[in-house]
Design a protein around this motif. Structure first.
Motif, PDB file in Angstrom:
ATOM      1  N   VAL A  49      57.702  43.165  39.390  1.00  0.00           N
ATOM      2  CA  VAL A  49      57.304  43.934  38.238  1.00  0.00           C
ATOM      3  C   VAL A  49      56.308  42.957  37.242  1.00  0.00           C
ATOM      4  N   ALA A  50      56.760  41.701  37.060  1.00  0.00           N
ATOM      5  CA  ALA A  50      56.085  40.867  36.119  1.00  0.00           C
ATOM      6  C   ALA A  50      54.736  40.545  36.650  1.00  0.00           C
ATOM      7  N   ARG A  51      54.837  40.445  37.988  1.00  0.00           N
ATOM      8  CA  ARG A  51      53.464  40.011  38.718  1.00  0.00           C
ATOM      9  C   ARG A  51      52.527  40.952  38.663  1.00  0.00           C
ATOM     10  N   GLY A  52      52.814  42.237  38.436  1.00  0.00           N
ATOM     11  CA  GLY A  52      51.893  43.208  38.388  1.00  0.00           C
ATOM     12  C   GLY A  52      50.935  43.236  37.127  1.00  0.00           C
ATOM     13  N   GLY A  53      51.549  42.655  36.159  1.00  0.00           N
ATOM     14  CA  GLY A  53      50.998  42.268  34.748  1.00  0.00           C
ATOM     15  C   GLY A  53      50.997  43.406  33.690  1.00  0.00           C
ATOM     16  N   TRP A  83      58.052  54.453  33.539  1.00  0.00           N
ATOM     17  CA  TRP A  83      56.866  53.550  33.806  1.00  0.00           C
ATOM     18  C   TRP A  83      56.379  53.532  35.128  1.00  0.00           C
ATOM     19  N   ARG A  84      55.108  53.804  35.293  1.00  0.00           N
ATOM     20  CA  ARG A  84      54.645  53.845  36.646  1.00  0.00           C
ATOM     21  C   ARG A  84      53.322  52.923  36.726  1.00  0.00           C
ATOM     22  N   GLY A  85      53.432  52.211  38.144  1.00  0.00           N
ATOM     23  CA  GLY A  85      52.729  51.274  38.306  1.00  0.00           C
ATOM     24  C   GLY A  85      52.171  51.278  39.877  1.00  0.00           C
ATOM     25  N   ALA A  86      51.071  50.611  40.238  1.00  0.00           N
ATOM     26  CA  ALA A  86      50.570  50.303  41.375  1.00  0.00           C
ATOM     27  C   ALA A  86      50.123  48.952  41.441  1.00  0.00           C
ATOM     28  N   ILE A  87      50.504  48.069  42.460  1.00  0.00           N
ATOM     29  CA  ILE A  87      50.405  46.641  42.349  1.00  0.00           C
ATOM     30  C   ILE A  87      49.753  46.270  43.901  1.00  0.00           C
ATOM     31  N   PRO A  88      48.634  45.545  43.854  1.00  0.00           N
ATOM     32  CA  PRO A  88      47.981  45.033  45.183  1.00  0.00           C
ATOM     33  C   PRO A  88      49.217  44.122  45.660  1.00  0.00           C
ATOM     34  N   LEU A  89      49.241  43.913  47.019  1.00  0.00           N
ATOM     35  CA  LEU A  89      50.276  43.302  47.680  1.00  0.00           C
ATOM     36  C   LEU A  89      50.145  41.860  47.420  1.00  0.00           C
ATOM     37  N   GLY A  90      48.750  41.340  47.146  1.00  0.00           N
ATOM     38  CA  GLY A  90      48.548  40.152  46.678  1.00  0.00           C
ATOM     39  C   GLY A  90      49.512  39.524  45.589  1.00  0.00           C
ATOM     40  N   ALA A  91      49.620  40.449  44.712  1.00  0.00           N
ATOM     41  CA  ALA A  91      50.410  39.867  43.558  1.00  0.00           C
ATOM     42  C   ALA A  91      51.976  39.608  43.885  1.00  0.00           C
ATOM     43  N   PRO A  92      52.532  40.170  44.584  1.00  0.00           N
ATOM     44  CA  PRO A  92      54.222  39.751  44.812  1.00  0.00           C
ATOM     45  C   PRO A  92      54.123  39.218  46.179  1.00  0.00           C
ATOM     46  N   ALA A  93      53.005  38.560  46.838  1.00  0.00           N
ATOM     47  CA  ALA A  93      53.053  37.951  48.054  1.00  0.00           C
ATOM     48  C   ALA A  93      54.160  36.817  48.183  1.00  0.00           C
ATOM     49  N   GLY A  94      54.802  36.370  47.041  1.00  0.00           N
ATOM     50  CA  GLY A  94      55.739  35.304  46.986  1.00  0.00           C
ATOM     51  C   GLY A  94      56.946  35.962  47.458  1.00  0.00           C
ATOM     52  N   ARG A  95      57.166  37.192  47.664  1.00  0.00           N
ATOM     53  CA  ARG A  95      58.379  37.649  47.869  1.00  0.00           C
ATOM     54  C   ARG A  95      58.424  38.528  49.229  1.00  0.00           C
ATOM     55  N   PRO A  96      58.339  37.807  50.380  1.00  0.00           N
ATOM     56  CA  PRO A  96      58.164  38.269  51.716  1.00  0.00           C
ATOM     57  C   PRO A  96      59.458  39.079  52.074  1.00  0.00           C
ATOM     58  N   ARG A  97      60.545  38.756  51.742  1.00  0.00           N
ATOM     59  CA  ARG A  97      61.642  39.681  52.197  1.00  0.00           C
ATOM     60  C   ARG A  97      61.432  41.236  51.653  1.00  0.00           C
ATOM     61  N   GLU A  98      61.353  41.035  50.142  1.00  0.00           N
ATOM     62  CA  GLU A  98      61.198  42.690  49.656  1.00  0.00           C
ATOM     63  C   GLU A  98      60.151  43.236  50.266  1.00  0.00           C
TER      64      GLU A  98
END
Length: 425
Positions: A265-269, A177-192
């Protein structure tokens, strides 16, 4: 190479554009036939190339220095802590890579092709020969003769069947599975996200693994400025029988990933991930004058080697070199075949070893540490070189190079030789 040399390229993607640049730089008159009417810059996801190869492509004029990249120098191995949902770091390895946006790489190659004729919406109906032994490309517009025809028409190449009519890709027992997510989607994960600013991540789980890294955004993602990034990923595993392959990646991540990475991954939709089968194939010989194959048309490797675009770019550099050095076109293509067939066969075998180690027969990730990861992957490489694995910690000997498709002298690259079937009809 005389300017009168005419080269026809079938396929206008990365391999085709790189081959067009190679032919043009060698003094040939080049025409590219691309079946799609649309521009291709929005296709594909993230890719990585070796920093040395990137520098060579910049220096030789294949790529524009203004093309954004997102270089990092370290690979971090993670897994989920047993009995919980927290993350455990297993190892760090020196692994310099230059991540790129597929679309931006294509645009840069396309621009570097300069005066090359690029014909969109021109599917090739057939390739044959004329009475003088030249290749003839037939389209709806008619017939055109060429001294050389480059088949750069991808993993399902019709051109490949002219050299290896019985060859079929061999499927792996898993998918990616390949994906590309805008950084706004996982913005709640600053450490990662902070980890990904300096490293690319491999996340191991029973029966597979995931790869995460940042790539430059394109025009449709808000611009190509240095601050615009996408989080690209590739996740390998086996969807259960009867499951809908595409959405299953979210269930897989929820079951096996640390909570923070499953959340990314989930926030990517559900529309962010595209599921692809994994397969490999290698033409017994990648050129027989006046026809040669480039990129995935010559051979498809499992994506673990991260050499799809890399191999296409190396094919182009080799093509330019042999055309410049050999006054006889047939001799140039035979040299190309000798070099690139062996390189492709090596990558197919390496990809299969990686697939077994990283998906089909995964280790017990939580029990591993730095020493175990290093020793395990030295065993996977089995003495060959690969740019993703720069450092053998046991000896300090470098095991990565820009020419990652070429094994060290004395290692078994696989000959990749054979009679093939028919040449161009």
């Amino acid at each position: 190479m005389a300017a009168a040399l005419r080269i026809g390229v079938i396929g206008g993607s990365i391999a085709g554009c790189a081959a067009a640049v190679a032919g043009s730089r060698a003094g040939a008159d080049v025409t590219v036939y691309e079946r799609s009417q649309a521009e291709l810059q929005d296709r594909g996801f993230g890719i990585v190339i070796p920093p040395q190869l990137h520098a060579e492509l910049l220096g030789s004029g294949y790529l524009d220095a203004a093309m954004p990249t997102a270089p990092v120098g370290t690979r971090v191995w993670l897994t989920r802590q047993p009995g919980g949902r927290s993350v455990r770091e297993l190892a760090r390895q020196s692994s310099p890579v230059t991540p790129c946006n597929w679309g931006l790489l294509w645009r840069s190659l396309r621009a570097s092709a300069g005066a090359v004729r690029y014909l969109r919406g021109q599917p090739v109906a057939s390739v044959g020969r004329d009475g003088a032994g030249r290749a003839v490309i037939t389209t709806a517009r008619g017939e055109e003769p060429y001294d050389v025809v480059v088949g750069a028409d991808g993993h399902a190449s019709a051109t490949r069947r002219l050299l290896a009519p019985g060859l079929r890709p061999e499927p792996a027992p898993y998918a990616v599975w390949r994906g590309a997510i805008p950084l706004g989607a996982p913005a709640g994960r600053p450490r990662e996200l902070e980890l990904l600013r300096d490293a690319w991540v491999t996340l191991g789980f029973p029966g597979g693994h995931g790869i995460f890294y940042l790539i430059p955004g394109g025009p449709r993602d808000g611009g190509t400025g240095p601050g615009n990034r996408l989080l690209a990923y590739a996740i390998y595993g086996r969807p259960p029988e009867g499951a809908e392959p595409g959405p299953y990646v979210h269930e897989l991540a929820k079951e096996h990933f640390p909570a923070a990475w499953a959340d990314i991954v989930a926030r990517g939709g559900r529309r962010a991930a595209v599921c692809h089968p994994v397969a490999d194939a290698q033409a017994p010989r990648v050129a027989r004058p006046p026809l040669l194959l480039a990129g995935d048309a010559a051979g498809v490797t499992r994506p673990h080697t991260a050499t799809g675009a890399v191999k296409a770019l190396q094919d182009a550099l080799c093509l330019e070199r042999v055309l410049r050095e050999e006054p006889d076109v047939s001799a140039a293509l035979e040299r190309y075949a000798d070099e690139r067939t062996a390189a492709g066969a090596h990558l197919v075998e390496l990809g299969r070893r990686m697939g077994r180690a990283l998906v089909e027969e995964t280790p017990d990730w939580p029990t591993m540490g730095q020493g175990e990861v290093d020793a395990w992957y030295r065993g996977v490489l089995a003495g060959t070189r690969h740019y993703l694995y720069e450092e053998a910690r046991e000896t300090g000997e470098p095991v990565g190079s820009a020419s990652s498709a070429t094994p060290r002298p004395g290692t078994d690259a696989g000959t990749g030789t054979g009679t093939g079937a028919s040449a161009v009809r």
